[in-house]
Design a protein around this motif. Structure first.
Motif, PDB file in Angstrom:
ATOM      1  N   ASN A 271       0.795  -1.115  -0.011  1.00 24.01           N
ATOM      2  CA  ASN A 271       0.091  -0.103  -0.101  1.00 24.01           C
ATOM      3  C   ASN A 271       0.974   1.079  -0.076  1.00 24.01           C
ATOM      4  O   ASN A 271       0.359   2.224  -0.663  1.00 24.01           O
ATOM      5  N   ALA A 272       1.762   1.252   0.625  1.00 28.10           N
ATOM      6  CA  ALA A 272       2.940   2.348   0.840  1.00 28.10           C
ATOM      7  C   ALA A 272       3.492   2.679  -0.417  1.00 28.10           C
ATOM      8  O   ALA A 272       3.764   3.545  -0.895  1.00 28.10           O
ATOM      9  N   ALA A 273       4.086   1.350  -1.059  1.00 32.66           N
ATOM     10  CA  ALA A 273       4.574   1.537  -2.505  1.00 32.66           C
ATOM     11  C   ALA A 273       3.726   2.161  -3.324  1.00 32.66           C
ATOM     12  O   ALA A 273       4.043   2.953  -4.464  1.00 32.66           O
ATOM     13  N   ALA A 274       2.460   1.714  -3.453  1.00 32.44           N
ATOM     14  CA  ALA A 274       1.320   2.186  -4.372  1.00 32.44           C
ATOM     15  C   ALA A 274       1.093   3.567  -4.231  1.00 32.44           C
ATOM     16  O   ALA A 274       0.918   4.447  -5.173  1.00 32.44           O
ATOM     17  N   GLU A 275       1.260   4.199  -2.915  1.00 30.04           N
ATOM     18  CA  GLU A 275       0.826   5.528  -2.701  1.00 30.04           C
ATOM     19  C   GLU A 275       2.016   6.518  -3.046  1.00 30.04           C
ATOM     20  O   GLU A 275       1.808   7.594  -3.277  1.00 30.04           O
ATOM     21  N   HIS A 276       3.030   5.915  -2.486  1.00 27.77           N
ATOM     22  CA  HIS A 276       4.281   6.882  -2.594  1.00 27.77           C
ATOM     23  C   HIS A 276       5.455   6.606  -3.631  1.00 27.77           C
ATOM     24  O   HIS A 276       6.350   7.317  -3.719  1.00 27.77           O
ATOM     25  N   GLY A 277       5.129   5.458  -4.316  1.00 30.16           N
ATOM     26  CA  GLY A 277       6.152   5.010  -5.206  1.00 30.16           C
ATOM     27  C   GLY A 277       7.190   4.116  -4.763  1.00 30.16           C
ATOM     28  O   GLY A 277       7.970   3.733  -5.614  1.00 30.16           O
ATOM     29  N   ARG A 278       7.581   4.099  -3.309  1.00 23.58           N
ATOM     30  CA  ARG A 278       8.330   3.247  -2.759  1.00 23.58           C
ATOM     31  C   ARG A 278       8.217   2.998  -1.495  1.00 23.58           C
ATOM     32  O   ARG A 278       7.349   3.920  -0.620  1.00 23.58           O
ATOM     33  N   ALA A 279       8.717   2.219  -0.654  1.00 21.21           N
ATOM     34  CA  ALA A 279       8.274   1.593   0.718  1.00 21.21           C
ATOM     35  C   ALA A 279       9.558   1.159   1.284  1.00 21.21           C
ATOM     36  O   ALA A 279      10.054  -0.012   0.722  1.00 21.21           O
TER      37      ALA A 279
END
Length: 457
Positions: A205-213
């Motif tokens: 979810n964080a990668a989808a929202e911010h481009g990276r996690a």
């Protein structure tokens, strides 16, 4: 204004469309392949004028290999049998140069449905071919890099968390061979606590929202052992949805940092105890001093040493010893100052904000000096409230110490005269170290000291 007349004959309209299409070669041929018509796009693409090509067999625009293989006749038969024949191949221009083309051949029928010829549409796709070849080469190089990166586990998962690719580094770090891990749920790589707590879902979810996690946590090997992995999850935006995860085994560094944290915490605890001992000795000397001026100087020194000790007391209690939560720290500091001056009320209002240890010491000494100044001089009758506040404003922190007392003399508010006392000299030195701005305000009633400084040095 000129009047333009739209052709009333539908066939005339189609003729204009074909003749105007300069990016597409559009020409007609009979059932044997002899060219019957030739538009401007054909001349532009192949180099032949209509006068040069009409009446010739269209095999001349095919490569020698395709001519030997009878490709033209095969296309004609397929178009007549199925209604269309698509192709992607090299074609030859009048000057002998070649280009990669996408083509389509279709039969032409009269009003009775009888086939009287065929139409061929060709477009130059050489640039697209080179781009596709470059992309394939890049993907092959990337795959080679991923396969040979043995120090990093690099693998892809689909949107459901199933593993869809697995490199050599992942085999080495996790212990699973590619054949036994592909298609399995990536949650098996997480320890039970993170697996049950939805760690993988949070990463995706964080990668989808911010481009990276970014993520640092313990992971689970095939043999059941654990290791500390430092990783990065990124969304895949190519042919299929999913995520790419890259991580390395950082167990050695993790435990080294943990050991360092323990040592620093122990050292900070010892420094705090040593400073507390120094403060106690200063307090004893202050009580035995014969002159009040000397006693007050010793009490001031005790307060300053005690303030630094308070910072170290906070440091060794923090999860991360390099930083201090300014809100908790100011509350603790003002509580200690309150205990030393029971006739005054201390009020604290601070935003949660992490600052490094060095800046925390500078802020603590500033607050100590300004609060001590208010306690000594603001209230002639010996009672009153001193307020300490801190606001986190982006990359800046605004610290304020204020009272409602009689206010400062004008000469103290003057930058030229405000540094005569030792306390104000210390304040100005600390402000300079913090790279801060100091504003002194005579608020009538009371005095306000406002210090604006960057969050990081």
């Amino acid at each position: 204004m000129d009047q333009f007349h739209f052709p009333s004959d539908e066939s005339e309209i189609y003729r204009h469309i074909v003749e105007s299409a300069r990016d597409y070669a559009i020409f007609a041929m009979d059932r044997d392949g002899t060219v019957l018509t030739w538009n401007a796009g054909s001349e532009n693409l192949f180099g032949y004028t209509a006068g040069e090509i009409i009446g010739q067999n269209s095999a001349v625009i095919f490569s020698f290999e395709d001519q030997l293989d009878g490709v033209l006749l095969k296309e004609i038969r397929l178009a007549l049998a199925t209604g269309r024949a698509g192709d992607n191949r090299w074609h030859i221009r009048k000057d002998g140069s070649s280009f990669w083309a996408s083509g389509l051949m279709m039969p032409l029928r009269n009003d009775t449905g009888e086939v009287y010829g065929l139409m061929k549409i060709v477009r130059d796709r050489t640039l697209r071919l080179h781009e596709d070849e470059a992309l394939r080469a890049s993907e092959e190089r990337l795959q080679l890099i991923l396969k040979s990166a043995i120090d990093y586990a690099i693998f892809a998962i689909d949107s459901e968390g199933r593993i869809i690719s697995w490199n050599t580094g992942a085999c080495r770090i996790f212990g699973y061979e590619e054949g036994e891990i592909l298609g399995r749920d990536a949650r098996i790589l997480f320890v039970a606590e993170d697996r049950n707590g939805g760690a993988l879902e949070r990463e995706m979810n964080a990668a989808a929202e911010h481009g990276r996690a970014e993520n640092d946590r313990f992971h689970l090997r095939k043999d059941g052992s654990t290791f500390w992995g430092s990783g990065l999850t990124m969304p895949l935006r190519a042919q299929r949805a999913g995520y790419l995860k890259v991580l390395r085994d950082d167990t050695e560094r993790h435990f080294a940092e943990e050991h360092q944290q323990i040592m620093l915490r122990e050292m900070s605890h010892r420094v705090k105890n040593s400073l507390a001992l120094v403060a106690a000795m200063l307090a004893m000397q202050a009580r035995s001093a014969k002159q009040e001026e000397v006693a007050q100087a010793l009490r001031d020194a005790e307060a300053r040493v005690g303030t630094i000790a308070e910072v170290h007391d906070q440091l060794w209690r923090q999860p991360q010893i390099e930083t201090v939560d300014l809100a908790d720290f100011l509350s603790s500091l003002c509580h200690r100052l309150q205990q030393s001056t029971t006739r005054h009320m201390m009020s604290v209002d601070a935003d949660p904000c992490m600052v490094d240890a060095d800046r925390a010491i500078q802020v603590a000494l500033l607050v100590n000096e300004l609060v001590t100044n208010s306690v000594k001089h603001a209230y002639p009758d010996g009672t009153g409230t001193v307020t300490v506040s801190a606001r986190s404003l982006g990359e800046e922190i605004v610290l304020e110490v204020a009272d409602c007392g009689k206010g400062l003399p004008l000469e103290v508010l003057s930058p030229e005269n405000g540094g005569k006392s030792l306390g104000m000299k210390i304040v100005r030195a600390l402000v300079q170290q913090l790279k801060a701005e100091l504003h002194m305000e005579n608020r009538q009633p009371g005095t306000g000291f406002v210090i604006r400084f960057p969050r990081e040095a």
